[in-house]
Design an enzyme around this catalytic site. Structure first.
Site, PDB file in Angstrom:
ATOM      1  N   PRO A  10       0.786  -1.230   0.000  1.00  0.00           N
ATOM      2  CA  PRO A  10       0.000   0.000   0.000  1.00  0.00           C
ATOM      3  C   PRO A  10       0.818   1.279   0.000  1.00  0.00           C
ATOM      4  O   PRO A  10       1.847   1.370   0.667  1.00  0.00           O
ATOM      5  CB  PRO A  10      -0.837  -0.106   1.285  1.00  0.00           C
ATOM      6  CG  PRO A  10      -0.149  -1.115   2.116  1.00  0.00           C
ATOM      7  CD  PRO A  10       0.516  -2.067   1.168  1.00  0.00           C
ATOM      8  N   ASN A  11       0.322   2.213  -0.775  1.00  0.00           N
ATOM      9  CA  ASN A  11       0.857   3.582  -0.898  1.00  0.00           C
ATOM     10  C   ASN A  11       2.145   3.668  -1.715  1.00  0.00           C
ATOM     11  O   ASN A  11       2.620   4.767  -2.007  1.00  0.00           O
ATOM     12  CB  ASN A  11       1.056   4.233   0.485  1.00  0.00           C
ATOM     13  CG  ASN A  11      -0.218   4.244   1.294  1.00  0.00           C
ATOM     14  OD1 ASN A  11      -1.229   4.746   0.815  1.00  0.00           O
ATOM     15  ND2 ASN A  11      -0.219   3.665   2.486  1.00  0.00           N
ATOM     16  N   ARG A  18       5.159  10.740  -2.837  1.00  0.00           N
ATOM     17  CA  ARG A  18       4.845  10.527  -1.435  1.00  0.00           C
ATOM     18  C   ARG A  18       6.068  10.807  -0.554  1.00  0.00           C
ATOM     19  O   ARG A  18       7.110  10.182  -0.730  1.00  0.00           O
ATOM     20  CB  ARG A  18       4.445   9.063  -1.267  1.00  0.00           C
ATOM     21  CG  ARG A  18       4.288   8.612   0.155  1.00  0.00           C
ATOM     22  CD  ARG A  18       4.238   7.082   0.233  1.00  0.00           C
ATOM     23  NE  ARG A  18       4.003   6.667   1.588  1.00  0.00           N
ATOM     24  CZ  ARG A  18       4.232   5.456   2.057  1.00  0.00           C
ATOM     25  NH1 ARG A  18       4.691   4.523   1.239  1.00  0.00           N
ATOM     26  NH2 ARG A  18       4.013   5.163   3.316  1.00  0.00           N
ATOM     27  N   TYR A  23      11.074   8.725   0.992  1.00  0.00           N
ATOM     28  CA  TYR A  23      11.008   7.692  -0.047  1.00  0.00           C
ATOM     29  C   TYR A  23      11.628   8.100  -1.385  1.00  0.00           C
ATOM     30  O   TYR A  23      11.630   7.310  -2.328  1.00  0.00           O
ATOM     31  CB  TYR A  23       9.544   7.260  -0.246  1.00  0.00           C
ATOM     32  CG  TYR A  23       8.937   6.674   1.013  1.00  0.00           C
ATOM     33  CD1 TYR A  23       9.415   5.477   1.550  1.00  0.00           C
ATOM     34  CD2 TYR A  23       7.918   7.335   1.699  1.00  0.00           C
ATOM     35  CE1 TYR A  23       8.882   4.941   2.710  1.00  0.00           C
ATOM     36  CE2 TYR A  23       7.372   6.809   2.875  1.00  0.00           C
ATOM     37  CZ  TYR A  23       7.857   5.613   3.374  1.00  0.00           C
ATOM     38  OH  TYR A  23       7.339   5.090   4.525  1.00  0.00           O
ATOM     39  N   ASN A  72       7.972  -5.759  -0.823  1.00  0.00           N
ATOM     40  CA  ASN A  72       7.863  -4.632   0.102  1.00  0.00           C
ATOM     41  C   ASN A  72       6.386  -4.523   0.444  1.00  0.00           C
ATOM     42  O   ASN A  72       5.611  -3.914  -0.314  1.00  0.00           O
ATOM     43  CB  ASN A  72       8.386  -3.338  -0.526  1.00  0.00           C
ATOM     44  CG  ASN A  72       8.381  -2.178   0.466  1.00  0.00           C
ATOM     45  OD1 ASN A  72       7.807  -2.300   1.549  1.00  0.00           O
ATOM     46  ND2 ASN A  72       9.002  -1.073   0.111  1.00  0.00           N
ATOM     47  N   ALA A  75       3.140  -0.886   4.819  1.00  0.00           N
ATOM     48  CA  ALA A  75       2.554  -0.867   6.165  1.00  0.00           C
ATOM     49  C   ALA A  75       2.065  -2.249   6.606  1.00  0.00           C
ATOM     50  O   ALA A  75       2.063  -2.563   7.806  1.00  0.00           O
ATOM     51  CB  ALA A  75       1.409   0.144   6.213  1.00  0.00           C
ATOM     52  N   GLU A  96      12.599  -9.655   1.639  1.00  0.00           N
ATOM     53  CA  GLU A  96      11.831  -8.507   2.153  1.00  0.00           C
ATOM     54  C   GLU A  96      12.657  -7.243   1.936  1.00  0.00           C
ATOM     55  O   GLU A  96      13.853  -7.220   2.257  1.00  0.00           O
ATOM     56  CB  GLU A  96      11.565  -8.711   3.646  1.00  0.00           C
ATOM     57  CG  GLU A  96      10.847  -7.544   4.302  1.00  0.00           C
ATOM     58  CD  GLU A  96      10.688  -7.734   5.812  1.00  0.00           C
ATOM     59  OE1 GLU A  96      10.967  -8.844   6.339  1.00  0.00           O
ATOM     60  OE2 GLU A  96      10.299  -6.754   6.465  1.00  0.00           O
ATOM     61  N   HIS A  98      12.738  -2.842   2.195  1.00  0.00           N
ATOM     62  CA  HIS A  98      12.163  -1.549   2.585  1.00  0.00           C
ATOM     63  C   HIS A  98      13.069  -0.442   2.088  1.00  0.00           C
ATOM     64  O   HIS A  98      14.306  -0.573   2.117  1.00  0.00           O
ATOM     65  CB  HIS A  98      11.992  -1.439   4.101  1.00  0.00           C
ATOM     66  CG  HIS A  98      11.053  -2.476   4.632  1.00  0.00           C
ATOM     67  ND1 HIS A  98       9.693  -2.379   4.489  1.00  0.00           N
ATOM     68  CD2 HIS A  98      11.300  -3.658   5.250  1.00  0.00           C
ATOM     69  CE1 HIS A  98       9.129  -3.460   5.010  1.00  0.00           C
ATOM     70  NE2 HIS A  98      10.082  -4.259   5.477  1.00  0.00           N
ATOM     71  N   ARG A 105      12.927   4.402  12.648  1.00  0.00           N
ATOM     72  CA  ARG A 105      11.660   5.135  12.638  1.00  0.00           C
ATOM     73  C   ARG A 105      10.802   4.712  13.843  1.00  0.00           C
ATOM     74  O   ARG A 105      11.329   4.178  14.807  1.00  0.00           O
ATOM     75  CB  ARG A 105      10.972   4.906  11.295  1.00  0.00           C
ATOM     76  CG  ARG A 105      11.847   5.361  10.113  1.00  0.00           C
ATOM     77  CD  ARG A 105      11.190   5.137   8.779  1.00  0.00           C
ATOM     78  NE  ARG A 105      10.000   5.965   8.635  1.00  0.00           N
ATOM     79  CZ  ARG A 105       9.079   5.791   7.664  1.00  0.00           C
ATOM     80  NH1 ARG A 105       9.261   4.834   6.761  1.00  0.00           N
ATOM     81  NH2 ARG A 105       8.023   6.565   7.604  1.00  0.00           N
TER      82      ARG A 105
END
Ligand code: DQA
Length: 140
Positions: A10-11, A18, A23, A72, A75, A96, A98, A105
Site C-alpha cells: 500500500p501507498n 509521497r 522515499y 515490500n 505498512a 523482504e 524496505h 523510525r
C-alpha cells in the site's frame, strides 16, 4: 533467464510524490525500466496493490514457480499475519525490502510479520534496496 517479481504494498504506487524526504523523488515505473536494462539476465515483473488480499493472491499465484520474489509489503509488513503466513506457505525465496530504515523510525515499524519467513531482508538504502535484492538473485 530467472523469473523475478517485485511486489509492492500500500501507498507505494505514490512513490516519487509521497514523502520524498523519506522515499525519494523517483517514480517506480521509471525505476523498473532502468532495472530491466541493468539486469538483462533477469525477467522482472512488477505488481503493486493497496489491498492485502490481492497481495496474498499474487504470492499464491507466483510462489511456486518464480525463482524469486522481492516483497515490500509496506505498512502491512507491521500488521499482516495473513501476508506473513502466505510467505511461509510458498516455496519461492522471498526477499523482504524496505526503502527506509524501519528500525530508525517509529517503534511500530520495528515489527515485521514477513522477516521470520524471508530468505533475507534489505532495508534503508532507498530504491537501491530493490537493486541489492535483485543482485542477490543473480548469485542465489
Ligand atoms: C516501507 C516502510 C513501512 O514502514 C511503510 O509503511 C511503507 C514503506 C519502506 O519501504 O520503507 O509504506 O515499507
Amino acid at each position: 533467464m530467472k523469473n523475478i517479481i517485485i511486489i509492492n504494498g500500500p501507498n507505494l504506487n505514490l512513490l516519487g510524490k509521497r514523502q520524498p524526504e523519506i522515499y525519494g523523488d523517483i517514480n517506480f515505473d521509471d525505476f523498473i525500466v532502468e532495472q530491466k536494462e541493468k539486469f538483462p539476465s533477469l525477467s522482472i515483473e512488477y505488481f503493486q496493490s493497496n489491498i492485502e488480499g490481492e497481495i496474498i493472491d499474487k504470492l499464491h499465484e507466483v510462489g511456486f514457480d518464480f525463482d524469486g520474489i522481492i516483497l515490500n509489503a509496506a505498512a502491512y509488513t507491521h500488521t499482516s499475519v495473513g501476508i506473513g503466513d502466505a510467505v511461509a506457505s510458498i516455496s519461492s525465496p522471498v526477499i523482504e525490502v524496505h526503502i527506509s530504515n524501519t528500525y530508525s523510525r517509529e517503534e511500530f515499524r520495528h515489527v515485521s510479520f514477513i522477516s521470520p519467513h524471508a530468505k533475507g531482508v534489505v532495508l534503508g538504502f532507498g530504491l537501491k534496496s530493490y537493486e541489492l535484492a535483485l543482485t542477490s538473485f543473480i548469485n542465489l
